[in-house]
Design an enzyme around this catalytic site. Structure first.
Site, PDB file in Angstrom:
ATOM      1  N   LYS A   1       5.295   8.384   4.377  1.00  0.00           N
ATOM      2  CA  LYS A   1       4.443   8.580   3.208  1.00  0.00           C
ATOM      3  C   LYS A   1       5.192   8.324   1.898  1.00  0.00           C
ATOM      4  O   LYS A   1       4.583   7.968   0.897  1.00  0.00           O
ATOM      5  CB  LYS A   1       3.815   9.967   3.236  1.00  0.00           C
ATOM      6  CG  LYS A   1       2.794  10.064   4.371  1.00  0.00           C
ATOM      7  CD  LYS A   1       1.957  11.310   4.324  1.00  0.00           C
ATOM      8  CE  LYS A   1       0.866  11.266   5.385  1.00  0.00           C
ATOM      9  NZ  LYS A   1       1.411  11.194   6.770  1.00  0.00           N
TER      10      LYS A   1
HETATM   11  C1  LIG Z   1       0.712  10.732   7.888  1.00  0.00           C
HETATM   12  C2  LIG Z   1       1.508  10.410   9.111  1.00  0.00           C
HETATM   13  C3  LIG Z   1       0.975   9.634  10.168  1.00  0.00           C
HETATM   14  C4  LIG Z   1      -0.449   9.125  10.173  1.00  0.00           C
HETATM   15  O1  LIG Z   1      -0.704   8.140   9.209  1.00  0.00           O
HETATM   16  P1  LIG Z   1      -2.190   7.771   8.766  1.00  0.00           P
HETATM   17  O2  LIG Z   1      -2.045   6.879   7.614  1.00  0.00           O
HETATM   18  O3  LIG Z   1      -2.858   9.071   8.429  1.00  0.00           O
HETATM   19  O4  LIG Z   1      -2.850   7.111   9.945  1.00  0.00           O
HETATM   20  C5  LIG Z   1       1.791   9.351  11.254  1.00  0.00           C
HETATM   21  N1  LIG Z   1       3.060   9.828  11.317  1.00  0.00           N
HETATM   22  C6  LIG Z   1       3.600  10.577  10.330  1.00  0.00           C
HETATM   23  C7  LIG Z   1       4.988  11.080  10.489  1.00  0.00           C
HETATM   24  C8  LIG Z   1       2.855  10.894   9.191  1.00  0.00           C
HETATM   25  O5  LIG Z   1       3.403  11.648   8.218  1.00  0.00           O
END
Ligand SMILES: *Cc1c(COP(=O)(O)O)cnc(C)c1O
Length: 476
Positions: A117
């Site tokens: 993120k």
């Molecule tokens: C947010 C997240 C996801 C999922 O991503 P999306 O964009 O919601 O599909 C997968 N793995 C981790 C570690 C995350 O923080």
């Protein structure tokens, strides 16, 4: 470039107009009016930019195709300020490493909070600061988090002018490491609020505060959730960077990506890259036990779950009951029919709790026209994948990445490289690693002892008024 809503509102907006917004006024999500399409020459030019000048310049070139209301020199400066080796731990920013048998891992998790993120949130912080200062405005971000999103947002917004972050989290329910990542931020513009309740209580508080429209307007309250278009756009860049690292100039190769998915934000960025002409063969949607998306891609039925039906798993960042970005892809799948998209996501979901496209002609084209395939993993699958990866390659991967790798193997095609997106580092989910391997994963040196740093957090009950009062007091 103008932006439209997936639910048919005809208003066309510019990038900076939607930057600070969540949903479109008609309840839909924003998408560009059309995707820019790259010729193979333009694609090779982008490769040259990446190879010769690096990730920040690649980000600038890709973002420029979607943003025409920020002057080029300023946008380039924002990208250069965001994607530095100091913040992301390497010159490549998103380095790809080989495993074996045409399998690769693209590391997206070396930013400040060790989860993917950061890749988008850091850019969002830079864009927000730019736009707020241009408007002479301030923004108070109010959010609820159970871990990854909140800390990525705080680390992206800390010290940014014109921005304050008020982040609620369920008291005592995050790991000590996750708590430390958030609560050790002592910046004047970051406020941690630990609520004596569960994550849903935090979300309800945020909703209640935001539903007080007068308060929301007066206090300039905004969000940074995953439906924000700028976040999704920033993620498009690393599909290009991944592609360039596993192919060579002029070889015309196609590459597949496997994506651990929850809200469909990450893999939706892959869809956008593919629509732009990046030669992506398959987009592998990998889910955990919360398999809303796998069910759709297998059967055509999209059935949202209640919070009671949502499993708590060892890949908690993928524990979702509905995929908040999914509407973007369905809009494209349905040839951008906003009326039908509204009917499905508004009428049918509200009335029935699901919609079913199994009989629709478009559903049969998903794999061939859009490259989507899917799969899922169980806790046991993830433990086994973590064990096998350690044994075979001497590498430790986190449970989310293990999910992506498990499903990637099921779709591997001879001659087509498959890139698994690494979405977090194992240290964030140490207890599952201990369960799989019998030992703790190593910790990047910058994170040694963070649990004992001084903390800045205020505790509250499940009390909407207390949160409002706190915000008023700290916005003076
Ligand atoms: C947010 C997240 C996801 C999922 O991503 P999306 O964009 O919601 O599909 C997968 N793995 C981790 C570690 C995350 O923080």
């Amino acid at each position: 470039m103008r932006y439209i809503s997936t639910r048919g509102d005809a208003t066309r907006k510019r990038f900076c107009e939607i930057l600070l917004e969540g949903l479109a006024p008609d309840g839909g999500l924003y998408l560009p009016e059309q995707y820019p399409h790259l010729s193979s020459t333009q694609l090779e030019d982008l490769r040259a930019t990446f190879v010769e000048k690096g990730y920040a310049h690649l980000a600038f070139e890709v973002l420029s195709l979607f943003i025409d209301d920020i002057p080029a020199d300023e946008l380039l400066a924002l990208c250069k300020k965001t994607y530095t080796s100091a913040v992301f731990g390497s010159e490549l920013i998103a380095p790809v490493r080989p495993l074996a048998d045409g399998l690769f891992i693209e590391a997206l998790s070396n930013g400040p909070t060790l989860a993917f993120k950061d890749m988008a949130m850091q850019m969002l912080g830079s864009l927000f600061e730019y736009e707020l200062s241009r408007r002479g405005e301030e923004l108070n971000i109010l959010g609820a988090t159970s871990g990854d999103t909140g800390s990525a947002a705080e680390h992206a917004m800390r010290g940014k002018k014109g921005i304050r972050v008020f982040m609620t989290s369920p008291k005592g329910r995050m790991s000590p490491f996750q708590q430390a990542q958030m609560f050790s931020l002592l910046d004047d513009n970051i406020f941690n609020i630990a609520i004596a309740g569960v994550f849903d209580d935090c979300q309800d508080i945020v909703k209640a505060v935001s539903n007080d429209l007068e308060f929301k307007r007066a206090m300039r309250i905004g969000t940074v959730n995953s439906i924000n278009w700028a976040r999704l756009l920033a993620q498009v860049v690393y599909y290009f960077a991944g592609y360039f690292q596993v192919t060579s100039k002029g070889d015309g190769a196609r590459v597949s990506f496997s994506v651990p998915s929850g809200n469909f934000g990450n893999v939706c960025a892959g869809h956008v890259a593919r629509m732009m002409g990046l030669p992506i063969e398959q987009l592998v949607v990998a889910t955990n036990e919360n398999d809303v998306l796998d069910e759709f891609f297998k059967t055509g039925r999209y059935q949202v779950r209640t919070s009671g039906e949502t499993h708590e798993t060892s890949s908690p960042s993928m524990d979702i009951s509905k995929a908040s970005n999914f509407e973007r892809f369905i809009f494209d799948l349905l040839d951008r029919d906003g009326d039908l998209t509204r009917k499905l996501f508004h009428d049918e979901i509200n009335r029935l709790g699901y919609f079913d496209l199994s009989g629709h002609a478009a559903f049969k084209t998903i794999q061939q026209k859009f490259g989507f395939v899917s799969g899922k993993s169980t806790h046991q699958n993830r433990l086994e994948t973590i064990k096998a990866t350690q044994k075979q390659f001497d590498q430790i991967i986190d449970p989310h990445t293990a999910d992506g790798l498990k499903v990637a193997r099921e779709h591997l095609q001879v001659g087509t490289p498959m890139v698994v997106l690494e979405t977090a580092l194992p240290i964030k989910f140490a207890s599952t690693i201990v369960e799989a391997l019998g030992r703790e994963p190593s910790r990047p040196s910058a994170f040694e002892g963070i649990e004992s740093l001084p903390k800045k957090v205020i505790e509250m009950g499940v009390d909407v008024q207390a949160v409002k009062d706190f915000m008023v007091k700290h916005c003076a």
